[in-house]
Each structure stands twice: as structure tokens, then as C-alpha cells.
Design an enzyme around this catalytic site. Structure first.
Site, PDB file in Angstrom:
ATOM      1  N   TYR A 145       8.393 -10.991  -9.192  1.00  0.00           N
ATOM      2  CA  TYR A 145       8.849 -10.864  -8.028  1.00  0.00           C
ATOM      3  C   TYR A 145       8.439 -12.468  -7.219  1.00  0.00           C
ATOM      4  CZ  TYR A 145       8.858  -9.226  -3.147  1.00  0.00           C
ATOM      5  OH  TYR A 145       8.993  -8.832  -1.563  1.00  0.00           O
ATOM      6  N   GLU A 147       8.240 -15.236  -8.429  1.00  0.00           N
ATOM      7  CA  GLU A 147       9.071 -16.594  -8.693  1.00  0.00           C
ATOM      8  C   GLU A 147      10.697 -16.213  -8.544  1.00  0.00           C
ATOM      9  OE1 GLU A 147       7.682 -19.393  -9.283  1.00  0.00           O
ATOM     10  OE2 GLU A 147       5.983 -19.109 -10.315  1.00  0.00           O
ATOM     11  N   VAL A 187      -0.386  -0.411   0.294  1.00  0.00           N
ATOM     12  CA  VAL A 187      -1.477   0.105   1.142  1.00  0.00           C
ATOM     13  C   VAL A 187      -1.257   0.975   2.523  1.00  0.00           C
ATOM     14  CG1 VAL A 187      -1.858  -1.986   2.850  1.00  0.00           C
ATOM     15  CG2 VAL A 187      -3.873  -0.718   1.976  1.00  0.00           C
ATOM     16  N   VAL A 188      -0.083   0.791   3.026  1.00  0.00           N
ATOM     17  CA  VAL A 188       0.288   1.366   4.284  1.00  0.00           C
ATOM     18  C   VAL A 188       0.364   2.876   3.676  1.00  0.00           C
ATOM     19  CG1 VAL A 188       1.622   1.729   6.392  1.00  0.00           C
ATOM     20  CG2 VAL A 188       0.604  -0.531   5.607  1.00  0.00           C
ATOM     21  N   ASN A 190      -0.260   4.564   1.060  1.00  0.00           N
ATOM     22  CA  ASN A 190      -1.299   5.031   0.265  1.00  0.00           C
ATOM     23  C   ASN A 190      -2.276   5.591   1.234  1.00  0.00           C
ATOM     24  OD1 ASN A 190      -0.135   4.353  -2.535  1.00  0.00           O
ATOM     25  ND2 ASN A 190      -1.983   3.274  -3.139  1.00  0.00           N
ATOM     26  N   GLY A 207     -12.407  -4.994  -0.729  1.00  0.00           N
ATOM     27  CA  GLY A 207     -12.098  -4.689   0.454  1.00  0.00           C
ATOM     28  C   GLY A 207     -11.988  -5.875   1.530  1.00  0.00           C
ATOM     29  N   LYS A 208     -12.606  -7.020   1.088  1.00  0.00           N
ATOM     30  CA  LYS A 208     -12.506  -8.017   2.123  1.00  0.00           C
ATOM     31  C   LYS A 208     -11.432  -8.961   2.205  1.00  0.00           C
ATOM     32  CE  LYS A 208     -17.607  -8.546   2.227  1.00  0.00           C
ATOM     33  NZ  LYS A 208     -18.661  -8.603   1.182  1.00  0.00           N
ATOM     34  N   ARG A 211      -4.781  -8.629   5.163  1.00  0.00           N
ATOM     35  CA  ARG A 211      -3.541  -8.887   5.547  1.00  0.00           C
ATOM     36  C   ARG A 211      -3.163  -8.782   6.731  1.00  0.00           C
ATOM     37  NH1 ARG A 211      -4.014  -9.640   0.796  1.00  0.00           N
ATOM     38  NH2 ARG A 211      -2.983  -9.016  -1.179  1.00  0.00           N
TER      39      ARG A 211
HETATM   40  N1  UDP Z   1      -4.696  -1.943  -1.467  1.00  0.00           N
HETATM   41  C1  UDP Z   1      -5.634  -0.937  -1.572  1.00  0.00           C
HETATM   42  N2  UDP Z   1      -5.745   0.176  -1.647  1.00  0.00           N
HETATM   43  C2  UDP Z   1      -4.292   0.649  -2.157  1.00  0.00           C
HETATM   44  C3  UDP Z   1      -3.148  -0.025  -2.059  1.00  0.00           C
HETATM   45  C4  UDP Z   1      -3.529  -1.543  -1.775  1.00  0.00           C
HETATM   46  O1  UDP Z   1      -6.803  -1.605  -1.338  1.00  0.00           O
HETATM   47  O2  UDP Z   1      -4.216   1.999  -2.247  1.00  0.00           O
HETATM   48  C5  UDP Z   1      -5.010  -3.329  -1.295  1.00  0.00           C
HETATM   49  C6  UDP Z   1      -4.334  -4.413  -2.041  1.00  0.00           C
HETATM   50  O3  UDP Z   1      -5.041  -4.661  -3.355  1.00  0.00           O
HETATM   51  C7  UDP Z   1      -4.043  -5.593  -1.352  1.00  0.00           C
HETATM   52  C8  UDP Z   1      -3.597  -5.179  -0.083  1.00  0.00           C
HETATM   53  O4  UDP Z   1      -4.258  -3.516  -0.002  1.00  0.00           O
HETATM   54  O5  UDP Z   1      -5.096  -6.609  -1.289  1.00  0.00           O
HETATM   55  C9  UDP Z   1      -2.139  -5.045   0.421  1.00  0.00           C
HETATM   56  O6  UDP Z   1      -1.525  -4.438  -0.637  1.00  0.00           O
HETATM   57  P1  UDP Z   1       0.122  -3.926  -0.680  1.00  0.00           P
HETATM   58  O7  UDP Z   1       0.475  -3.279  -2.186  1.00  0.00           O
HETATM   59  O8  UDP Z   1       0.250  -3.207   0.458  1.00  0.00           O
HETATM   60  O9  UDP Z   1       0.855  -5.375  -0.538  1.00  0.00           O
HETATM   61  P2  UDP Z   1       0.653  -6.928  -0.851  1.00  0.00           P
HETATM   62  O10 UDP Z   1       0.270  -7.388   0.149  1.00  0.00           O
HETATM   63  O11 UDP Z   1      -0.502  -7.209  -1.944  1.00  0.00           O
HETATM   64  O12 UDP Z   1       1.828  -7.116  -1.629  1.00  0.00           O
END
Ligand code: UDP
Length: 309
Positions: A145, A147, A187-188, A190, A207-208, A211
Site C-alpha cells: 500500500y 509504496e 480501529v473505528v 472494530n 495503545g499509546k 492517530r
Molecule cells: N488498532 C487497535 N485495535 C483494532 C484495530 C486497530 O488497537 O482492533 C490500532 C492499530 O494497531 C493502529 C490504530 O489502531 O495503531 C489505527 O489502525 P487502523 O487499522 O484503523 O489504521 P492505520 O492508521 O494503522 O492505517
């Protein structure tokens, strides 16, 4: 009446772009191969100025009639999706963008290419400014993705310089809202799915990591402003409201009223530790500013996912 070709128009951001352009009386030709997009995202559209072409944009694209704008938004966009379709992801950012640029050249159209904050990789500069060249692992699991999008930017600038095509590049930071796929692994969706179903919230790593989440209507407004601008270099669009993933999990638990616990899972490889857009350029150039607060955007997104349960 102007005509826009929107690739990836059946996807999350693409379908919002279709709505936005139709709302401004611009005819829309939506092109999508539906590997991650869905006709469900378009089924509300009844406008006669809308056409759909099912097509893989890595193959030669024929579009009849005049075209004023080409918006290149076709691409799997979540780490889960691009791990499932790594070759298609690498091809759509390279061959697909090349075809969009070729179409724009042939039609004398303006083209806007969707790039990403992933071009900055795991950034050593914070917040990320457009002048930062990034820190990307060229062979890691996200490289198909990252590159490909870096190549998209490179070939877009090549078309601009060699063929004088009027090109725009938007670097999109994490965006959320209605029509994200509940199972796209980001993450959203999920966290919202887990909260709505009384499941544990899966935080990866400690979790630190941070985003900054932008609501989709803010992003789409910015994309349109960039398309109409006369600026040809990349522009960051995103919301600089930066949160740790733990804070974000707590916000979702609060907004949904869920009883879910937070559990920790391993951090995926090359997961960026911090991400926040510097939007000084977009503010100045486009007079653009994100307006929807996380709380408001999340409430809308949660309502959408509830309606899909
Ligand atoms: N993440 C998480 N739990 C989940 C899905 C994602 O803690 O169930 C974390 C992931 O490791 C990343 C952040 O949430 O640090 C954002 O992940 P996402 O896949 O939404 O997008 P990214 O910004 O990594 O492309």
C-alpha cells in the site's frame, strides 16, 4: 454540466464523493471493481446524472464523452484489506493511477489522486508536514500500500511535469464515518462493533500509539476545494485532534454506553507509533478547516453501524 469520473466510487470515501458531486450538479461516472467497495453504498442514488461501470482500473479504461475531472480513489485502504489483496493493492496504486492519468490526459481533464499519510510511514517528524519525505519499510506487510501510493505520487508528478496535466494529490489521514465496512479491520469499525456487541475492545500493542481522526464530510469538502485550486503539489487533509488508541477506545465505550473491557493484542508489524497531520498548508491554500468534532462524528457513525446490525 461538468462530468467527474470517480474510481473507487463504491467505497467508503468514494461513495461520499459521488453524493457530493451529484449534489453540485456534476455528472458522475463511478468506476469500481467491487473487491472492497459495495453497491450498497450507492443504492440510495436515484440521480439520472449517475452512471456505474464495474471495472478493474488496472486494465485499460474506456469512458465515452467529455470528462472534466478524474478522481482516483480506487484502492483497498485498511491494513486487513491490503494484506488480503496485496497484489491488487500494489497494482491499483501503480497501473491504476497510470490509467487514471492517461484518461485525464486523453480527455484534457483535471485529475486528483488519493494518496495517504502512509507515505510518511512510521514518521520521525511530528506532526507530519508535506515537506517530510517519510520513513517507510519498502518490504514490510504495509509496503504494498505505502509504496504503491508513493509511486502514485511520483507518476502523478511525472504526468504533471512531462504532459502538463493539471494534477492534484491529497494525502488523506485517518478518516471515519458512515459506510465504512464493519469488518474492514480498522480501529473505528472494530471498536464500534465490539462495543455494540458487548465484546472486549481489542487494543493492539500498549495503545499509546496515536492517530487523528477526520470525519468524512470534512474530508470530502477539502478534496473538492483542492480539486478546484491551482496547486499541484501534495496537500495533507485530516483532523489534527490527536488521541492515543486507549483514549479512543474509552471515547467509544463512553459514547456507546458499552460495558466492554479493554484487552491487549500484539501490535501489527510496522504499525506507525504516531500520526497527526500538519494542516497549515490546507488552511492557508484552501481556507479549509475540519469542523466536525470527534464526539459528534462518532455519534453519527455509531448510529449508522447500529442501523446495520
Ligand atoms: N488498532 C487497535 N485495535 C483494532 C484495530 C486497530 O488497537 O482492533 C490500532 C492499530 O494497531 C493502529 C490504530 O489502531 O495503531 C489505527 O489502525 P487502523 O487499522 O484503523 O489504521 P492505520 O492508521 O494503522 O492505517
Amino acid at each position: 454540466m461538468k462530468t467527474a469520473v470517480i474510481t473507487g466510487g463504491a467505497g467508503f470515501i468514494g461513495s461520499h464523493l459521488c453524493d457530493f458531486f451529484l449534489g453540485r450538479d456534476i455528472r458522475v461516472i463511478c468506476v469500481d471493481n467491487l473487491i472492497t467497495g459495495s453497491m450498497e453504498n450507492l443504492k440510495h442514488i436515484t440521480n439520472k446524472n449517475f452512471d456505474f461501470i464495474k471495472q478493474d482500473i488496472t486494465k485499460h479504461m474506456e469512458v465515452k464523452g467529455p470528462v472534466d475531472y478524474v478522481l482516483d480513489f480506487a484502492c483497498p485502504a485498511s491494513p486487513i484489506d491490503y494484506n488480503m489483496f496485496p497484489i491488487q493493492t500494489a497494482k491499483v496504486g501503480s497501473l491504476g493511477t497510470h490509467n487514471c492519468l492517461g484518461l485525464a490526459l486523453a480527455k484534457k481533464a483535471r485529475v486528483l489522486v488519493a494518496s495517504t499519510s502512509e507515505v510518511y510511514g512510521d514518521p520521525a517528524v511530528h506532526p507530519q508536514t508535506e515537506s517530510y519525505w517519510g520513513n517507510v519499510n519498502p518490504i514490510g506487510p504495509r509496503s504494498c500500500y505505502d509504496e504503491a501510493k508513493r509511486f502514485s505520487e511520483a507518476i502523478t508528478m511525472a504526468y504533471h511535469r512531462a504532459h502538463k496535466v493539471d494534477t492534484k494529490i491529497v494525502r488523506i489521514f485517518n478518516t471515519y464515518g458512515e459506510r465504512m465496512r464493519i469488518n474492514d479491520g480498522r480501529v473505528v469499525p472494530n471498536f464500534i462493533y465490539q462495543a455494540l456487541n458487548g465484546q472486549d475492545i481489542t487494543v493492539y500493542g500498549d495503545g499509546k500509539q496515536t492517530r487523528s481522526f477526520c470525519y468524512v464530510s470534512d474530508l470530502v469538502r477539502g478534496i473538492y476545494a483542492l480539486l478546484l485550486s491551482d496547486y499541484n503539489l501534495p496537500v495533507n487533509l485530516g483532523n489534527p485532534d490527536e488521541r492515543t488508541i486507549i483514549e479512543f477506545a474509552k471515547e467509544i465505550i463512553k459514547t456507546t454506553g458499552a460495558k466492554s473491557k479493554i484487552v491487549y493484542k500484539p501490535l501489527p508489524a510496522d504499525d506507525p507509533r504516531q500520526r497527526k497531520p500538519d494542516i497549515t498548508l490546507a488552511k492557508k491554500l484552501l481556507k479549509w478547516n475540519p469542523e466536525v468534532e470527534l464526539k459528534t462524528g462518532l455519534a453519527r457513525t455509531i448510529r449508522y453501524f447500529q442501523s446495520k446490525q
